[in-house]
Design a protein around this motif. Structure first.
Motif, PDB file in Angstrom:
ATOM      1  N   THR A 142       0.824  -1.215   0.000  1.00  0.00           N
ATOM      2  CA  THR A 142       0.000   0.000   0.000  1.00  0.00           C
ATOM      3  C   THR A 142       0.853   1.257   0.000  1.00  0.00           C
ATOM      4  O   THR A 142       0.618   2.195  -0.789  1.00  0.00           O
ATOM      5  N   VAL A 143       1.858   1.311   0.856  1.00  0.00           N
ATOM      6  CA  VAL A 143       2.712   2.497   0.958  1.00  0.00           C
ATOM      7  C   VAL A 143       3.610   2.629  -0.268  1.00  0.00           C
ATOM      8  O   VAL A 143       3.808   3.735  -0.786  1.00  0.00           O
ATOM      9  N   TYR A 144       4.161   1.518  -0.749  1.00  0.00           N
ATOM     10  CA  TYR A 144       5.006   1.581  -1.944  1.00  0.00           C
ATOM     11  C   TYR A 144       4.208   2.076  -3.151  1.00  0.00           C
ATOM     12  O   TYR A 144       4.705   2.876  -3.957  1.00  0.00           O
ATOM     13  N   ALA A 145       2.976   1.601  -3.281  1.00  0.00           N
ATOM     14  CA  ALA A 145       2.133   2.040  -4.395  1.00  0.00           C
ATOM     15  C   ALA A 145       1.819   3.525  -4.291  1.00  0.00           C
ATOM     16  O   ALA A 145       1.894   4.264  -5.285  1.00  0.00           O
ATOM     17  N   ALA A 146       1.482   3.973  -3.086  1.00  0.00           N
ATOM     18  CA  ALA A 146       1.185   5.393  -2.888  1.00  0.00           C
ATOM     19  C   ALA A 146       2.395   6.261  -3.217  1.00  0.00           C
ATOM     20  O   ALA A 146       2.259   7.352  -3.791  1.00  0.00           O
ATOM     21  N   GLY A 147       3.590   5.771  -2.892  1.00  0.00           N
ATOM     22  CA  GLY A 147       4.799   6.536  -3.187  1.00  0.00           C
ATOM     23  C   GLY A 147       5.150   6.562  -4.664  1.00  0.00           C
ATOM     24  O   GLY A 147       5.762   7.527  -5.146  1.00  0.00           O
ATOM     25  N   GLY A 148       4.769   5.530  -5.403  1.00  0.00           N
ATOM     26  CA  GLY A 148       5.125   5.455  -6.819  1.00  0.00           C
ATOM     27  C   GLY A 148       4.126   6.108  -7.757  1.00  0.00           C
ATOM     28  O   GLY A 148       4.447   6.390  -8.910  1.00  0.00           O
ATOM     29  N   ILE A 199      11.166   0.259 -14.461  1.00  0.00           N
ATOM     30  CA  ILE A 199      12.525   0.187 -13.927  1.00  0.00           C
ATOM     31  C   ILE A 199      12.673   1.059 -12.690  1.00  0.00           C
ATOM     32  O   ILE A 199      13.213   0.630 -11.654  1.00  0.00           O
ATOM     33  N   PHE A 200      12.196   2.297 -12.751  1.00  0.00           N
ATOM     34  CA  PHE A 200      12.333   3.205 -11.615  1.00  0.00           C
ATOM     35  C   PHE A 200      11.600   2.681 -10.383  1.00  0.00           C
ATOM     36  O   PHE A 200      12.146   2.665  -9.276  1.00  0.00           O
ATOM     37  N   ASN A 201      10.366   2.275 -10.566  1.00  0.00           N
ATOM     38  CA  ASN A 201       9.586   1.798  -9.431  1.00  0.00           C
ATOM     39  C   ASN A 201      10.149   0.497  -8.872  1.00  0.00           C
ATOM     40  O   ASN A 201      10.195   0.314  -7.641  1.00  0.00           O
ATOM     41  N   ALA A 202      10.556  -0.411  -9.745  1.00  0.00           N
ATOM     42  CA  ALA A 202      11.125  -1.674  -9.281  1.00  0.00           C
ATOM     43  C   ALA A 202      12.400  -1.430  -8.478  1.00  0.00           C
ATOM     44  O   ALA A 202      12.621  -2.066  -7.437  1.00  0.00           O
ATOM     45  N   LEU A 203      13.229  -0.501  -8.943  1.00  0.00           N
ATOM     46  CA  LEU A 203      14.473  -0.210  -8.242  1.00  0.00           C
ATOM     47  C   LEU A 203      14.206   0.373  -6.858  1.00  0.00           C
ATOM     48  O   LEU A 203      14.811  -0.046  -5.859  1.00  0.00           O
ATOM     49  N   VAL A 204      13.279   1.323  -6.770  1.00  0.00           N
ATOM     50  CA  VAL A 204      12.972   1.965  -5.488  1.00  0.00           C
ATOM     51  C   VAL A 204      12.378   0.958  -4.500  1.00  0.00           C
ATOM     52  O   VAL A 204      12.774   0.888  -3.331  1.00  0.00           O
TER      53      VAL A 204
END
Length: 275
Positions: A142-148, A199-204
């Motif tokens: 949930t938090v990772y999705a909100a950040g991306g 790529i950006f989201n996977a890396l973060v």
């Protein structure tokens, strides 16, 4: 002659910068193959006289490393699916519809990009706790999705804006709905834009540490960065195992980039010019 010297200085600086950038990775790679008895030899040698795979075997077998990697894969994939679904719909709305407060809402969304993620840990913790998602992968997702979502929405909107509005009119004349335009036309044409977003989201998400450490208590639910941190002891650290585990951890990201690299630059620049 002056042009020649400028070229020599320029390429010399670029070469020095490249060496400085690559050296830590080379050192990590070679150290990962060193036996424990050679890690602190004096004088130190960059290229070891003896190579071993023991550090990789030890890293994979200890600290629940394989379980943590599986957890990271699940969390990363689930987070990106959620980011993709919500960001694509948001970007389409900002690109194709006019509604009251559109500029303000988009400005707030973009303004969230400048907020350091660490400053949000306490309110995020309270929210996740109240939602009953504490100590679960959904608390991470949930938090990772909100950040991306903000960055991905910005990236996709730029690409959606570059797609000719004549296509919208053609779909409308054929009796198609906005949903058909979105799913059958816009999304298929926007594949290049999803590559840099992936790529950006996977890396973060793959390397995120503070939130994963804060929200997960169950050792079997933790993600890969926690396993790497566990390799470092309070008084002694087996650096060969640490570096071996780090190399194993970056392999999926390298593979992802290699598979998508030919689309990466095109995806970054796709929405730069409206056409």
């Amino acid at each position: 002659m002056r042009t020649l010297w400028k070229s020599i200085i320029l390429y010399g600086l670029l070469t020095a910068g490249a060496v400085l950038s690559v050296y830590p990775l080379i050192y990590m790679l070679l150290t990962a193959f060193k036996p424990m008895t050679l890690l602190f030899e004096f004088p130190p040698k960059l290229i070891p006289s003896e190579l071993t795979w023991d550090n990789f075997a030890e890293a994979w077998a200890s600290q629940n490393f394989s379980i943590y990697m599986f957890n990271s894969v699940i969390v990363t994939i689930a987070s990106f699916i959620l980011i993709f679904a919500l960001s694509a719909m948001l970007a389409f709305s900002f690109s194709r519809f006019q509604f009251r407060g559109k500029r303000m809402v988009f400005g707030i969304l973009m303004g969230s990009l400048v907020i350091p993620s660490l400053t949000l840990i306490i309110p995020q913790f309270m929210l996740i706790r109240d939602l009953g998602l504490f100590d679960s992968h959904w608390g991470l997702i949930t938090v990772y999705a909100a950040g991306g979502i903000p960055f991905t929405t910005f990236l996709l909107k730029g690409f959606f804006d570059s797609i000719s509005r004549d296509i919208d009119e053609s779909v409308e004349m054929d009796g198609g709905s906005a949903f058909k335009l979105f799913t059958a036309i816009i999304l298929p044409l926007s594949k290049p834009a999803f590559v840099p977003a992936t790529i950006f989201n996977a890396l973060v998400i793959w390397e995120e540490f503070p939130w994963a450490l804060t929200i997960i208590n169950d050792p079997l639910k933790r993600t890969l960065p926690i396993a790497l941190a566990n390799f470092q002891g309070q008084y002694t650290t087996q650096w060969g195992i640490v570096f071996a585990g780090s190399l194993i951890a970056i392999v999926p990201i390298i593979v992802l980039f290699v598979l998508l690299q030919r689309y990466f630059v095109a995806g970054i620049t796709a929405g730069a010019v409206k056409g």
